[in-house]
Enzyme design. Structure first.
Site, short mmCIF file in Angstrom:
data_model
loop_
_atom_site.label_atom_id
_atom_site.label_comp_id
_atom_site.label_asym_id
_atom_site.label_seq_id
_atom_site.Cartn_x
_atom_site.Cartn_y
_atom_site.Cartn_z
N LYS A 1 -12.40 -77.11 -75.82
CA LYS A 1 -13.57 -77.98 -75.98
C LYS A 1 -13.43 -79.09 -74.94
CE LYS A 1 -16.97 -80.35 -78.08
NZ LYS A 1 -16.83 -80.80 -79.47
N VAL A 2 -14.39 -79.19 -74.05
CA VAL A 2 -14.34 -80.18 -72.98
C VAL A 2 -15.66 -80.92 -72.89
CG1 VAL A 2 -12.68 -78.84 -71.62
CG2 VAL A 2 -15.14 -78.54 -71.21
N SER A 3 -15.69 -81.93 -72.07
CA SER A 3 -16.93 -82.62 -71.76
C SER A 3 -17.74 -81.79 -70.77
CB SER A 3 -16.62 -83.98 -71.15
OG SER A 3 -17.80 -84.55 -70.64
N THR B 1 -19.17 -86.86 -70.27
CA THR B 1 -20.63 -86.93 -70.28
C THR B 1 -21.08 -88.36 -70.52
OG1 THR B 1 -20.69 -84.70 -71.18
CG2 THR B 1 -22.70 -85.99 -71.34
N ALA B 2 -20.38 -89.07 -71.40
CA ALA B 2 -20.74 -90.45 -71.68
C ALA B 2 -20.76 -91.27 -70.40
CB ALA B 2 -19.76 -91.05 -72.69
N HIS C 1 -19.24 -91.07 -80.41
CA HIS C 1 -18.89 -90.52 -81.72
C HIS C 1 -19.16 -91.49 -82.86
CE1 HIS C 1 -17.60 -87.15 -79.55
NE2 HIS C 1 -16.32 -87.40 -79.42
#
Length: 283
Positions: free
Chosen positions: A56-58, A110-111, A154
């Protein structure tokens, strides 16, 4: 029996909710998993080094890893109303961030891409120094005046008021209002060397695992709370409700458009390498 696939995802409630059934052998016919937990800034680095079979990655790291990894069309996190926030001690206007110091959890996230795209449009002259610090340290640093602002993700959406902080801007709201697309946050990727047939099996296992979690949410609760890092159970439920949605089961046209849109805009700003025409294609 083949060796279990090495997978790494975060201990956040959305990931443990999605992978609970698969990780515990309840998805019929799914390959066994050898699970490691790591926050997404660490899994991004693991992907760049090619260290795991599934990660699981950005979405922001995809341009650097898609030669070795394929994007799975399910299992990740996209959505609406779930974007990162820029927090400050005092209420103000975006222009007030010009030249100021901003703490971010990662520059390969992504943020961060959403923040940079927002700042280019809303902060004349741009922000000042960007400081990378662990996610859990950002809100205290803003509260204590160590930095002028912080970019948070989050569950901080639900808890920043506890620190006496103000939301200066919602990156997701800016993204949605300017593109009409959902916000692409976290992606599931798997090594292309596994082969097309195995990649399709993995996608189906992830899709089945999330549907099983929706059908029986109580089954995943012990796994979710075990790894939720002392998170309030009510916040964990809000977290799942926000980040596990129809795009988790299937990216669909809107999901793929969001991913392409983010990475194309980011490439135009010089933030990431450009994607090849078939980089996001799934076998």
């Amino acid at each position: 029996m083949s060796e279990p696939l090495r997978i790494a995802y975060s201990p956040c409630p959305n990931d443990t909710f999605v992978f609970d059934a698969w990780a515990h052998g309840r998805v019929p016919g799914a390959p066994a998993l050898d699970v490691s937990f790591a926050d997404i800034d660490l899994t991004n680095g693991m992907a760049e080094r090619g260290e795991f079979d599934v990660l699981k990655v950005s979405y922001a790291v995809l341009p650097w890893v898609l030669e070795e990894y394929a994007l799975l069309p399910c299992g990740g996190a996209l959505g609406r109303g779930c974007g990162p926030l820029v927090l400050t001690r005092e209420a103000g206007e975006p222009a007030g961030l010009a030249g100021k110091t901003v703490a971010v959890p990662s520059e390969r996230s992504t943020a961060y891409l959403l923040f940079r795209l927002w700042a280019a449009a809303e902060v004349p002259g741009g922000v000042g120094e960007v400081v990378v610090m662990p996610f859990h340290e950002i809100m205290p640093a803003v509260r204590d005046g160590k930095v002028d602002a912080g970019l948070v993700i989050h569950e901080a959406r639900f808890t920043y008021q506890n620190y006496g902080l103000h939301c200066l801007a919602d990156m997701g709201r800016h993204w949605e209002s300017t593109t009409g697309l959902p916000i692409p946050l976290g992606a599931i990727i798997a090594k292309r060397s596994l082969g097309a047939e195995r990649l399709r099996e993995l996608a189906e296992a992830a899709r089945t695992s999330v549907r099983m979690a929706w059908d029986d949410p109580e089954a995943s609760r012990p796994y979710v709370l075990e790894h939720a890092q002392e998170m309030d159970p009510a916040v964990a439920e809000q977290h799942i409700g926000l980040y596990v949605n129809e795009f988790t089961a299937d990216l669909g046209e809107a999901g793929y458009a969001a991913v392409r849109g983010l990475l194309t805009r980011a490439a135009a700003e010089g933030l990431v390498p450009p994607l090849g025409p078939d980089a996001l294609a799934f076998p």
